[in-house]
Design a protein around this motif. Structure first.
Motif, short mmCIF file in Angstrom:
data_model
loop_
_atom_site.label_atom_id
_atom_site.label_comp_id
_atom_site.label_asym_id
_atom_site.label_seq_id
_atom_site.Cartn_x
_atom_site.Cartn_y
_atom_site.Cartn_z
N VAL A 233 0.82 -1.22 0.00
CA VAL A 233 0.00 0.00 0.00
C VAL A 233 0.85 1.26 0.00
O VAL A 233 0.60 2.19 -0.77
CB VAL A 233 -0.98 0.00 1.19
CG1 VAL A 233 -1.63 1.35 1.38
CG2 VAL A 233 -2.04 -1.08 0.99
N ARG A 234 1.85 1.31 0.85
CA ARG A 234 2.67 2.53 0.95
C ARG A 234 3.34 2.86 -0.38
O ARG A 234 3.47 4.03 -0.75
CB ARG A 234 3.69 2.37 2.07
CG ARG A 234 4.29 3.67 2.51
CD ARG A 234 5.16 3.51 3.75
NE ARG A 234 4.44 3.08 4.93
CZ ARG A 234 3.76 3.89 5.75
NH1 ARG A 234 3.69 5.17 5.48
NH2 ARG A 234 3.13 3.41 6.80
N SER A 235 3.74 1.83 -1.13
CA SER A 235 4.39 2.10 -2.42
C SER A 235 3.39 2.64 -3.44
O SER A 235 3.79 3.32 -4.39
CB SER A 235 5.08 0.84 -2.95
OG SER A 235 4.14 -0.17 -3.20
N VAL A 236 2.12 2.37 -3.27
CA VAL A 236 1.11 2.92 -4.16
C VAL A 236 0.76 4.34 -3.76
O VAL A 236 0.77 5.25 -4.58
CB VAL A 236 -0.16 2.03 -4.17
CG1 VAL A 236 -1.32 2.75 -4.83
CG2 VAL A 236 0.12 0.72 -4.89
N VAL A 237 0.46 4.55 -2.49
CA VAL A 237 0.01 5.86 -2.01
C VAL A 237 1.15 6.87 -2.01
O VAL A 237 0.95 8.04 -2.32
CB VAL A 237 -0.63 5.75 -0.61
CG1 VAL A 237 -1.00 7.12 -0.05
CG2 VAL A 237 -1.87 4.86 -0.67
N GLY A 238 2.35 6.41 -1.68
CA GLY A 238 3.50 7.31 -1.62
C GLY A 238 3.62 7.96 -0.26
O GLY A 238 2.80 7.73 0.64
N GLU A 239 4.66 8.77 -0.12
CA GLU A 239 4.91 9.46 1.14
C GLU A 239 5.36 10.88 0.84
O GLU A 239 5.83 11.17 -0.24
CB GLU A 239 5.99 8.72 1.93
CG GLU A 239 5.59 7.31 2.32
CD GLU A 239 6.64 6.60 3.14
OE1 GLU A 239 6.61 6.76 4.37
OE2 GLU A 239 7.48 5.90 2.54
N GLY A 240 5.20 11.73 1.82
CA GLY A 240 5.66 13.10 1.67
C GLY A 240 4.70 13.98 0.91
O GLY A 240 3.51 13.66 0.75
N ALA A 241 5.23 15.08 0.39
CA ALA A 241 4.40 16.11 -0.25
C ALA A 241 3.64 15.61 -1.47
O ALA A 241 2.55 16.06 -1.76
CB ALA A 241 5.26 17.31 -0.63
#
Length: 186
Positions: free
Chosen positions: A118-126
């Motif tokens: 999931v995190r690799s799809v949604v991404g992180e940061g701005a």
């Protein structure tokens, strides 16, 4: 148009998809945003459909609208996504989650549990397409949903970032370019 709307699309498989966590979170969301009368749209069916029917009735979740069928028609999925202000993915287990990519491509911010992939799809940061919360945490899921449903400007801004992320990372052109680079850079 005057009610904030959260959308979930997927297979109704209670444990892996975290539907129980979503219902627990939704009970908190509907209290926190009672004056706004939020709505939860569900689209999909599966082995847990009977359980979900029972839970919706027992919990008296009359602000949940569920289309209990397996839908392949992209126009139907698009209609549901276009009705939303935020997409929710409460899953405990995922491989490569396609539903949040579709939601991001439709310009929806995503609130997702931290299932694998999931995190690799949604991404992180701005440039992230939403927020990732701990798995099996209905309070964290509810807080994130309330943030987007209660602040539509914030939801639109993150939704725009989600759309940009979907286009730059998951479009045919982006995936094709990466595949071409991998295959030709031996």
């Amino acid at each position: 148009a005057d009610r904030p709307v959260a959308v979930w699309v997927g297979r109704v498989d209670i444990n892996p998809k975290g539907i129980d966590v979503l219902l627990d979170a939704w009970e908190r969301v509907r209290v926190d945003l009672a004056a706004d009368r939020p709505t939860l749209l569900l689209l999909g069916t599966g082995s847990g459909a009977e359980w979900l029917h029972e839970q919706l009735a027992a919990r008296r979740l009359d602000d949940v609208s569920w289309r209990d069928e397996y839908v392949l028609d992209r126009d139907v999925v698009g209609t549901y996504l276009s009705a939303g202000d935020v997409f929710v993915l409460p899953s405990r287990q995922e491989g490569f989650p396609v539903a949040p990519v579709e939601a991001m491509a439709a310009g929806l911010p995503v609130v997702a549990a931290d299932a694998p992939g999931v995190r690799s799809v949604v991404g992180e940061g701005a440039g992230a397409g939403g927020v990732v919360v701990p798995r099996q945490d209905p309070d964290a899921l509810a807080r994130a949903l309330v943030r987007f449903l209660g602040d539509r400007e914030h939801a639109r801004a993150v939704g725009a970032a989600a759309r940009r992320r979907a286009e730059s990372t998951f479009s045919l052109e982006a995936v094709g370019a990466r595949l071409r680079a991998v295959l030709l850079d031996r």
